[in-house]
Write a protein that holds these residues in place. Sequence first.
Motif, PDB file in Angstrom:
ATOM      1  N   ARG A  94       0.816  -1.199   0.000  1.00  0.00           N
ATOM      2  CA  ARG A  94       0.000   0.000   0.000  1.00  0.00           C
ATOM      3  C   ARG A  94       0.857   1.259   0.000  1.00  0.00           C
ATOM      4  NH1 ARG A  94      -3.268   0.123   5.149  1.00  0.00           N
ATOM      5  NH2 ARG A  94      -1.184   0.546   5.946  1.00  0.00           N
ATOM      6  N   ASP A  95       1.889   1.267   0.822  1.00  0.00           N
ATOM      7  CA  ASP A  95       2.740   2.446   0.874  1.00  0.00           C
ATOM      8  C   ASP A  95       3.481   2.666  -0.435  1.00  0.00           C
ATOM      9  OD1 ASP A  95       1.992   3.063   3.434  1.00  0.00           O
ATOM     10  OD2 ASP A  95       3.672   2.037   4.385  1.00  0.00           O
ATOM     11  N   PHE A  96       3.961   1.588  -1.021  1.00  0.00           N
ATOM     12  CA  PHE A  96       4.703   1.721  -2.275  1.00  0.00           C
ATOM     13  C   PHE A  96       3.794   2.156  -3.408  1.00  0.00           C
ATOM     14  CE2 PHE A  96       6.524  -0.387  -6.128  1.00  0.00           C
ATOM     15  CZ  PHE A  96       7.537   0.535  -6.281  1.00  0.00           C
ATOM     16  N   PHE A  97       2.554   1.627  -3.395  1.00  0.00           N
ATOM     17  CA  PHE A  97       1.621   1.907  -4.475  1.00  0.00           C
ATOM     18  C   PHE A  97       1.145   3.353  -4.434  1.00  0.00           C
ATOM     19  CE2 PHE A  97      -3.001   1.106  -5.794  1.00  0.00           C
ATOM     20  CZ  PHE A  97      -2.744   1.505  -7.078  1.00  0.00           C
ATOM     21  N   GLY A  98       1.011   3.916  -3.237  1.00  0.00           N
ATOM     22  CA  GLY A  98       0.561   5.298  -3.151  1.00  0.00           C
ATOM     23  C   GLY A  98      -0.901   5.441  -2.858  1.00  0.00           C
ATOM     24  N   SER A  99      -1.594   4.378  -2.399  1.00  0.00           N
ATOM     25  CA  SER A  99      -3.010   4.501  -2.092  1.00  0.00           C
ATOM     26  C   SER A  99      -3.184   5.189  -0.747  1.00  0.00           C
ATOM     27  CB  SER A  99      -3.673   3.124  -2.066  1.00  0.00           C
ATOM     28  OG  SER A  99      -3.072   2.306  -1.086  1.00  0.00           O
ATOM     29  N   ASP A 242      19.364  -0.584  -6.820  1.00  0.00           N
ATOM     30  CA  ASP A 242      19.440   0.565  -5.924  1.00  0.00           C
ATOM     31  C   ASP A 242      19.056   1.861  -6.639  1.00  0.00           C
ATOM     32  OD1 ASP A 242      21.653   0.975  -7.515  1.00  0.00           O
ATOM     33  OD2 ASP A 242      23.081   1.200  -5.863  1.00  0.00           O
ATOM     34  N   ALA A 243      18.456   1.757  -7.834  1.00  0.00           N
ATOM     35  CA  ALA A 243      17.884   2.952  -8.472  1.00  0.00           C
ATOM     36  C   ALA A 243      16.707   3.419  -7.619  1.00  0.00           C
ATOM     37  CB  ALA A 243      17.417   2.631  -9.888  1.00  0.00           C
ATOM     38  N   ALA A 244      16.652   4.695  -7.316  1.00  0.00           N
ATOM     39  CA  ALA A 244      15.645   5.212  -6.392  1.00  0.00           C
ATOM     40  C   ALA A 244      14.246   5.079  -6.967  1.00  0.00           C
ATOM     41  CB  ALA A 244      15.929   6.680  -6.079  1.00  0.00           C
ATOM     42  N   ILE A 245      13.367   4.377  -6.236  1.00  0.00           N
ATOM     43  CA  ILE A 245      11.948   4.299  -6.571  1.00  0.00           C
ATOM     44  C   ILE A 245      11.134   4.507  -5.306  1.00  0.00           C
ATOM     45  CG2 ILE A 245      12.150   2.869  -8.642  1.00  0.00           C
ATOM     46  CD1 ILE A 245      11.739   0.423  -6.989  1.00  0.00           C
ATOM     47  N   ASN A 246       9.939   5.053  -5.464  1.00  0.00           N
ATOM     48  CA  ASN A 246       9.099   5.412  -4.338  1.00  0.00           C
ATOM     49  C   ASN A 246       7.646   5.115  -4.660  1.00  0.00           C
ATOM     50  OD1 ASN A 246      10.234   6.670  -1.794  1.00  0.00           O
ATOM     51  ND2 ASN A 246      11.442   7.790  -3.322  1.00  0.00           N
ATOM     52  N   ARG A 247       6.759   5.577  -3.776  1.00  0.00           N
ATOM     53  CA  ARG A 247       5.329   5.419  -4.008  1.00  0.00           C
ATOM     54  C   ARG A 247       4.969   5.964  -5.386  1.00  0.00           C
ATOM     55  NH1 ARG A 247       2.911   8.183   1.493  1.00  0.00           N
ATOM     56  NH2 ARG A 247       4.107   6.990   3.020  1.00  0.00           N
ATOM     57  N   GLY A 248       4.196   5.199  -6.124  1.00  0.00           N
ATOM     58  CA  GLY A 248       3.805   5.627  -7.461  1.00  0.00           C
ATOM     59  C   GLY A 248       4.667   5.046  -8.560  1.00  0.00           C
ATOM     60  N   ASN A 249       5.867   4.530  -8.217  1.00  0.00           N
ATOM     61  CA  ASN A 249       6.716   3.874  -9.213  1.00  0.00           C
ATOM     62  C   ASN A 249       6.200   2.494  -9.607  1.00  0.00           C
ATOM     63  OD1 ASN A 249       9.459   5.625  -8.140  1.00  0.00           O
ATOM     64  ND2 ASN A 249       9.328   5.086 -10.305  1.00  0.00           N
ATOM     65  N   SER A 250       5.272   1.941  -8.817  1.00  0.00           N
ATOM     66  CA  SER A 250       4.752   0.608  -9.096  1.00  0.00           C
ATOM     67  C   SER A 250       4.271   0.492 -10.527  1.00  0.00           C
ATOM     68  CB  SER A 250       3.583   0.281  -8.163  1.00  0.00           C
ATOM     69  OG  SER A 250       3.989  -0.471  -7.074  1.00  0.00           O
ATOM     70  N   GLY A 251       4.709  -0.544 -11.225  1.00  0.00           N
ATOM     71  CA  GLY A 251       4.295  -0.767 -12.602  1.00  0.00           C
ATOM     72  C   GLY A 251       5.161  -0.061 -13.618  1.00  0.00           C
ATOM     73  N   TYR A 274       9.068   4.726   2.266  1.00  0.00           N
ATOM     74  CA  TYR A 274       9.820   5.537   1.313  1.00  0.00           C
ATOM     75  C   TYR A 274      11.132   4.834   0.979  1.00  0.00           C
ATOM     76  CZ  TYR A 274       6.519   9.259   2.378  1.00  0.00           C
ATOM     77  OH  TYR A 274       5.364   9.989   2.533  1.00  0.00           O
ATOM     78  N   TYR A 275      11.750   5.284  -0.103  1.00  0.00           N
ATOM     79  CA  TYR A 275      12.963   4.646  -0.607  1.00  0.00           C
ATOM     80  C   TYR A 275      14.044   4.557   0.468  1.00  0.00           C
ATOM     81  CZ  TYR A 275      17.244   4.038  -3.350  1.00  0.00           C
ATOM     82  OH  TYR A 275      18.433   3.592  -3.843  1.00  0.00           O
ATOM     83  N   ALA A 276      14.594   3.336   0.627  1.00  0.00           N
ATOM     84  CA  ALA A 276      15.659   3.126   1.599  1.00  0.00           C
ATOM     85  C   ALA A 276      16.837   2.393   0.976  1.00  0.00           C
ATOM     86  CB  ALA A 276      15.130   2.342   2.792  1.00  0.00           C
ATOM     87  N   GLY A 277      16.891   2.382  -0.367  1.00  0.00           N
ATOM     88  CA  GLY A 277      18.050   1.809  -1.024  1.00  0.00           C
ATOM     89  C   GLY A 277      17.817   0.494  -1.742  1.00  0.00           C
ATOM     90  N   TYR A 278      16.624  -0.097  -1.582  1.00  0.00           N
ATOM     91  CA  TYR A 278      16.400  -1.408  -2.179  1.00  0.00           C
ATOM     92  C   TYR A 278      15.053  -1.430  -2.909  1.00  0.00           C
ATOM     93  CZ  TYR A 278      19.974  -2.434   1.276  1.00  0.00           C
ATOM     94  OH  TYR A 278      21.113  -2.397   2.034  1.00  0.00           O
ATOM     95  N   GLY A 279      15.110  -1.659  -4.200  1.00  0.00           N
ATOM     96  CA  GLY A 279      13.908  -1.786  -4.999  1.00  0.00           C
ATOM     97  C   GLY A 279      13.897  -3.118  -5.716  1.00  0.00           C
TER      98      GLY A 279
END
Length: 506
Positions: A94-99, A242-251, A274-279
């Motif tokens: 949920r946090d990663f998706f941005g809902s 380790d490319a920075a990704i956050n909420r909303g990057n899903s998909g 939030y991004y902590a170094g691992y995607g």
Amino acid sequence: MRKTGITLLTAFFGGAVAIGGYKLVESNNTDKMGIEDKQKVYFASNPMNVSSAGDVDFVQAAAAVTPAVVHIQTTYEGKGRDAGGGDPFEDMFRDFFGSPRNAQRPPAMASGSGVIVTDDGYIVTNNHVVEDATKIEVILPDNRSFQAKVIGRDPNTDLALIKVAGTKLPVVKLGNSDNVQVGEWVLAVGYPLTLNTTVTAGIVSAKGRAIGILGQDESEGRNFDRNQPRVNSAIESFIQTDAAINRGNSGGALVNTRGELIGINAAIASQTGYYAGYGFAIPVNLAKKIMDDFIKYGAVRRGFVGVTFQELNSSRAKELGVNEISGLYVNTVVEGGGAAAAGIKKGDVITKVDGARIMGSSDLQERVARLRPGDKVQLTYVRDGKERTVSVTLKGEDEVKIAGGSGRSAEELYNRLGASFSPLPSAQKQRYNISSGVVITEVRRGGVFAENGIEKGTIITSINGKAVGKPDDIDAALSSSRNNMIRLNGISPDGSRIMMTFPVTN
């Protein structure tokens, strides 16, 4: 000289006829083509000119990819998205998706990313981006907007294919995730934190990661026969970056420096959301198969080897009395499955799949997940110190039967587990950032937990998709078992996340 000119003219004319004939065939058959065939047609007319994998100049790759990575905005009329039931992995999704946290007030809104893979509007994204959405809007970087329909969803891989009624759309070229190497430069492209198209760079940190976030709940649209067992359904073999990704990057897209799609960004490992170094990204070779299944069959056609197993390491090998310290120890062989027909038995150690060394469960599962019922896979296993290789014909879910029948009571299943439990202390809940759980205080020889290598001190957070916080919760969770299959999420004594599916047989 005249003869040479005639020869050149003839060659030119023949080539023109061949191209014209190809275009005629193409126009008549594109609707029946798979994703890769559609891509070959597209890139034959739209060649890419980008830098090599060894070049750290990302400008050309970013320019080639960003026009085809889209923003997906979803609406949920009258439905909340917050149905976590206490499972800590659902919070991560949920946090990663941005809902939104308070998604009970209709209409709920959320957003994610997607990747256009054909110029006639097929878009690959995550299942959790579009699941339960009543409206899906796709917005291109040039501000064009389309309403999308869902072609297919697969919670087991967290992939979904949607389509818009567009033509001549920009396309991201599919790469080959088997060729991805640890240390290789990659770009992540998507729409994080409500920002417009964003490109970040990093390297591939690892391959074949299983992080235990793909639950196996009874979600609608799972495309299975509910009267049949599901063996090792969830497929996790992520590319870690380790490319920075956050909420909303899903998909969104994970691409190499040639601008080729190698993965679909799906999750992050973070205590905060939030991004902590691992995607983590789903390999594109797996995505290709899932997309083609949706187009050709309307559902995922999944083949099964027909075994349950546990990963080996030096300590577990010692406990089991085997010499191999890597590979998969076979716990049970499913009656009627391909492995049984090929002669594989309990206690064998599977060491290779199609000649490639197996270091973890993801090595086998991701490879098999690209195949369909009826396909064959070469498995190498060790028995009594001797190595054997057999051809296993994969079976569909409707072709295998779990020994022992169905309909056991929750009490019978509980006793068959062979374990004792106690509530998880608050300090451990806080340590692992979880809201529920029971800890295993005893594992008895001969029980299912012992057979599957589940150790004393393991924390169980959910069984069959239901959160467990006290021993009484286990009975309620076991009562939802189908065909004596148990699905378990938890945390091992060393702190790693685990997810297992196994049958409870006689």
